[in-house]
Every structure is written in structure tokens, then in C-alpha cells.
Design a protein around this motif. Structure first.
Motif, PDB file in Angstrom:
ATOM      1  N   SER A   3      19.371  64.313  26.414  1.00  0.00           N
ATOM      2  CA  SER A   3      18.959  62.555  25.740  1.00  0.00           C
ATOM      3  C   SER A   3      18.478  62.356  24.586  1.00  0.00           C
ATOM      4  O   SER A   3      17.847  63.608  24.312  1.00  0.00           O
ATOM      5  N   ALA A   4      18.281  61.385  23.896  1.00  0.00           N
ATOM      6  CA  ALA A   4      17.860  61.378  22.463  1.00  0.00           C
ATOM      7  C   ALA A   4      17.057  60.738  22.926  1.00  0.00           C
ATOM      8  O   ALA A   4      17.150  59.742  23.029  1.00  0.00           O
ATOM      9  N   VAL A   5      15.531  61.061  22.523  1.00  0.00           N
ATOM     10  CA  VAL A   5      14.466  60.244  22.427  1.00  0.00           C
ATOM     11  C   VAL A   5      13.957  60.049  20.913  1.00  0.00           C
ATOM     12  O   VAL A   5      13.850  60.806  20.312  1.00  0.00           O
ATOM     13  N   PRO A  69       4.568  60.142  22.621  1.00  0.00           N
ATOM     14  CA  PRO A  69       5.071  59.044  22.649  1.00  0.00           C
ATOM     15  C   PRO A  69       6.946  59.787  23.093  1.00  0.00           C
ATOM     16  O   PRO A  69       7.790  59.184  24.065  1.00  0.00           O
ATOM     17  N   TYR A  70       7.097  61.058  22.367  1.00  0.00           N
ATOM     18  CA  TYR A  70       7.905  61.772  23.453  1.00  0.00           C
ATOM     19  C   TYR A  70       8.168  61.955  24.749  1.00  0.00           C
ATOM     20  O   TYR A  70       8.517  62.436  25.906  1.00  0.00           O
ATOM     21  N   ALA A  71       6.999  62.621  25.099  1.00  0.00           N
ATOM     22  CA  ALA A  71       6.799  62.126  26.904  1.00  0.00           C
ATOM     23  C   ALA A  71       6.554  61.141  27.979  1.00  0.00           C
ATOM     24  O   ALA A  71       7.372  61.384  28.666  1.00  0.00           O
ATOM     25  N   ALA A  72       6.586  60.114  26.510  1.00  0.00           N
ATOM     26  CA  ALA A  72       6.602  58.684  27.756  1.00  0.00           C
ATOM     27  C   ALA A  72       8.550  58.078  27.555  1.00  0.00           C
ATOM     28  O   ALA A  72       9.104  57.673  28.741  1.00  0.00           O
ATOM     29  N   LEU A 150       8.065  68.092  29.142  1.00  0.00           N
ATOM     30  CA  LEU A 150       7.510  66.651  28.237  1.00  0.00           C
ATOM     31  C   LEU A 150       7.135  66.177  29.388  1.00  0.00           C
ATOM     32  O   LEU A 150       5.397  65.611  29.214  1.00  0.00           O
ATOM     33  N   ARG A 151       7.778  65.716  30.765  1.00  0.00           N
ATOM     34  CA  ARG A 151       7.375  64.816  31.757  1.00  0.00           C
ATOM     35  C   ARG A 151       5.869  65.052  32.896  1.00  0.00           C
ATOM     36  O   ARG A 151       4.902  64.413  32.913  1.00  0.00           O
TER      37      ARG A 151
END
Length: 172
Positions: A3-5, A69-72, A150-151
Motif C-alpha cells: 500500500s502507498a500512504v 501520519p503513516y500510522a494513521a 505501523l499499526r
């Protein structure tokens, strides 16, 4: 697949939508190559223009206030690996092959891969060099990291080992 965030800090900036479009357009080749499975746009505030870009590209839009923001974005990501980008990041030649190889061969003790950012300032490069030795506490733009890490929260505990990757990110 990954996935690209993409993080867009200030959608009110006059060039923000152009930078976001530059980053998303580069990802199209990754979708065609079978590497990118979905896209997530993370922004700090609501914007009609960002909503329109997300709808037009099929990306998921996430509003984010505090923390990483990457965790979100990872909460909305659908793949096991997440490519963290900032709006305006343009991936250099060979990025698809490099990331595909990394995702396919990364051992569990290697927590994340980091793309080369030659346009980063000296402070950012210094911190990046220290993190290669000591491990990363959180994801940054240019990192490829497991979604589960990340989560888990805004900071990695324990620090994640970094594998520098040869592909590069330029700024639009």
C-alpha cells in the motif's frame, strides 16, 4: 504487493495538489507492474480538492491530527507492507524492482527498508544515518515498513532495523 500512504501536511498550500498529483502519477507504474495494490492519502485537514483527487484516483482519504501520519494511514491500508511518501515525492528509476525485491526477501529482523533521499537536508540525512546504526523509532517518508509495525503505535518498540535501499526519491 504493498500500500502507498502519501502524507499531505497542508492542503491549503497553493502547490499542494500539484505535488500530490505528481506523487500519485508516479505510483501508476507501480500499479501496472503489480507492486502497488492500494493508495491512501493522509492529510491534516479537510479539503475539497484533496477529496476530489482521492475520489478520482480511487485512493482512501484519512484525516489525521496527532502522531505519526503513516500510522494513521496504515489503519486504512489493505496490504502487509506500506510505502510511506510525502506529497511531492517522485520515485526514481528502478524503484519497482527494488521494492519488489525487498518485500519478497526481507527477513523478519529487518523492520523496514529506506529509500535514498538525496534532496533531504543535512539534518535529515544525519538523523537517517544514526537510525541506520541504532534503528528507527518511527516511519518516515521513503520507508517501506510492515503494516503491523505501523499499526502498533506512533513509535516502534523495539527500534526497527533499517535496510538502506538503492532506489531514490526526488522532490517535484
Amino acid at each position: 504487493m504493498l500500500s502507498a500512504v502519501t502524507y499531505l501536511a497542508d492542503p491549503a498550500d497553493p502547490d499542494a495538489i500539484d505535488r500530490l498529483a505528481d506523487t500519485l502519477s508516479v505510483l501508476v507504474s507501480g500499479v501496472a507492474g503489480g507492486l502497488i495494490g492500494d493508495a491512501v492519502i493522509v492529510t491534516g485537514r479537510e479539503s475539497e480538492a484533496v477529496t476530489a483527487v482521492a475520489e478520482a484516483t480511487g485512493a482512501t482519504l484519512v484525516l489525521h491530527r496527532d502522531g505519526n501520519p503513516y500510522a494513521a494511514g496504515a489503519a486504512a491500508a489493505r496490504r502487509d507492507w506500506v510505502l510511506c511518501l510525502e506529497a511531492g515525492d517522485v520515485l526514481g528509476e528502478g524503484w519497482i524492482r527494488t521494492l519488489d525485491r525487498f518485500v519478497g526477501t526481507a527477513r523478519p529482523e529487518i523492520g523496514l527498508g529506506r529509500l535514498h533521499r538525496p534532496a533531504a537536508g543535512w539534518r535529515r540525512r544525519l538523523v537517517g544515518g544514526i537510525e541506520v546504526l541504532a534503528g528507527a523509532r518511527q516511519a518516515r517518508a521513503g520507508d517501506v515498513v510492515r503494516r503491523a509495525a505501523l499499526r502498533a503505535g506512533n513509535a516502534f518498540a523495539p527500534r526497527l532495523r533499517i535496510r538502506p535501499l538503492i532506489a531514490r526519491i526526488d522532490r517535484a
